[in-house]
Write a protein that holds these residues in place. Sequence first.
Motif, mmCIF file in Angstrom:
data_model
loop_
_atom_site.group_PDB
_atom_site.id
_atom_site.type_symbol
_atom_site.label_atom_id
_atom_site.label_comp_id
_atom_site.label_asym_id
_atom_site.label_seq_id
_atom_site.Cartn_x
_atom_site.Cartn_y
_atom_site.Cartn_z
ATOM 1 N N GLY A 1 41.015 3.555 47.377
ATOM 2 C CA GLY A 1 40.478 3.719 46.044
ATOM 3 C C GLY A 1 39.102 3.086 45.970
ATOM 4 N N ILE A 2 38.072 3.903 45.932
ATOM 5 C CA ILE A 2 36.689 3.426 45.824
ATOM 6 C C ILE A 2 36.285 3.393 44.364
ATOM 7 N N GLU A 3 36.537 4.490 43.677
ATOM 8 C CA GLU A 3 36.306 4.722 42.246
ATOM 9 C C GLU A 3 34.825 4.847 41.894
ATOM 10 N N SER A 4 33.995 3.896 42.315
ATOM 11 C CA SER A 4 32.558 3.952 42.044
ATOM 12 C C SER A 4 31.835 3.156 43.117
ATOM 13 N N VAL A 5 30.563 3.490 43.359
ATOM 14 C CA VAL A 5 29.747 2.685 44.270
ATOM 15 C C VAL A 5 28.861 1.722 43.479
ATOM 16 N N ASN A 6 28.987 1.741 42.162
ATOM 17 C CA ASN A 6 28.171 0.907 41.280
ATOM 18 C C ASN A 6 28.926 -0.381 40.955
ATOM 19 N N ASP A 7 28.402 -1.518 41.394
ATOM 20 C CA ASP A 7 29.105 -2.783 41.203
ATOM 21 C C ASP A 7 29.245 -3.167 39.735
ATOM 22 N N ASP A 8 28.294 -2.803 38.904
ATOM 23 C CA ASP A 8 28.420 -3.089 37.470
ATOM 24 C C ASP A 8 29.601 -2.323 36.873
ATOM 25 N N THR A 9 29.752 -1.081 37.291
ATOM 26 C CA THR A 9 30.892 -0.288 36.819
ATOM 27 C C THR A 9 32.195 -0.892 37.312
ATOM 28 N N LEU A 10 32.244 -1.296 38.565
ATOM 29 C CA LEU A 10 33.466 -1.877 39.112
ATOM 30 C C LEU A 10 33.878 -3.131 38.354
ATOM 31 N N LYS A 11 32.915 -3.929 37.931
ATOM 32 C CA LYS A 11 33.226 -5.102 37.108
ATOM 33 C C LYS A 11 33.746 -4.675 35.745
ATOM 34 N N ARG A 12 33.130 -3.670 35.172
ATOM 35 C CA ARG A 12 33.516 -3.225 33.833
ATOM 36 C C ARG A 12 34.950 -2.689 33.815
ATOM 37 N N ILE A 13 35.369 -2.022 34.875
ATOM 38 C CA ILE A 13 36.727 -1.479 34.906
ATOM 39 C C ILE A 13 37.720 -2.455 35.539
ATOM 40 N N ASN A 14 37.283 -3.687 35.787
ATOM 41 C CA ASN A 14 38.164 -4.742 36.304
ATOM 42 C C ASN A 14 38.763 -4.363 37.658
ATOM 43 N N ARG A 15 37.929 -3.802 38.508
ATOM 44 C CA ARG A 15 38.424 -3.334 39.792
ATOM 45 C C ARG A 15 38.798 -4.482 40.730
ATOM 46 N N GLY A 16 38.061 -5.573 40.690
ATOM 47 C CA GLY A 16 38.420 -6.729 41.513
ATOM 48 C C GLY A 16 37.770 -6.772 42.874
ATOM 49 N N HIS A 17 36.921 -5.819 43.185
ATOM 50 C CA HIS A 17 36.161 -5.831 44.431
ATOM 51 C C HIS A 17 34.863 -5.086 44.201
#
Length: 333
Positions: free
Chosen positions: A175-191
Amino acid sequence: MINFAVSIDLKDINGIFRLQRGIAQVMGETRALYNDFGSWIRSRFPFRVQKISVDAGFSCPNRDGRIGTGGCTFCNNSTFNPSYCDRGKSIREQLEIGKKFFSGKYPDMRYIAYFQAYTNTYSSVSSLQRMYEEALDTDGVVGIAIGTRPDCISEELLDYLERLSRQTFVIVEYGIESVNDDTLKRINRGHDFECSRLAIERTAERGITTGGHVILGLPGEGREESLRQASVISSTRLDILKIHQLQIMRGTRMEQEYADNPFRLYTVDEYISLLTDYIQLLRPDLVLERFTSQAPKELLVAPNWGLKNYEFTNLLVNHLKKENAWQGKKYRQ
């Protein structure tokens, strides 16, 4: 248009041949437009194969507190499990039920056990080995696909999966979901994305077939950002890519976020237009497994497109043809 309809009597051999020619034409047109998973998987086996999802009772480090709590804001794992999945049953029992579910269509079908719900490498290697091999020991199962997070893979597990992939068919899907680290933080991805990139690299260099999953339309990501990410995805060593539109699910944190401050979701036409441009930026050898996902109606808040996956794919293929577009047309290394 690639839609076709052939009215035949099953005793009419000429009618059967017409139907087969029509199917072959559609498959040929699809292969010319993008590197589709169906053709790719058929090239790996001399028989039909079907994925059967199993719920092996895993948790997630983004839920149990090891990395975070609450999980990803978009995630409701109930959307992953078809009706025949039941974590109260053994892996073998779930596979046998799944086989009965599909066997009516193609009695000679073979199966790939798809460890899908939650994080399917989140246990000790010895425990994972028992689970994976229980699936592979089930009659008719010819491989496994393992859905997981890029922060839940170890060298010890990769050692085992490398050995296993020399004996049977193995896909590891991140599960990559996005390559944008700001987006990953916003969706609480954890990595972050670097974690995904490294996990893909480490897996691919072992010769293990490596898949990835991305979501288009996440909050804060518009068309331009999505197209930027296509080139980044192409720069990884992924073999297979799944692309899904963002869906708002009941019981998720994103449902509340969407209710409090609605953000834009793609219409069918907008998403097809985006995909047409996105696909052209992908490297030609990347296998594209899916373009859309349709959650159960009782769990879906929005968008409600009312299309089955094959119906959507038909619309997309027609649009690609109309625009004279194909996978890799605008790809630049």
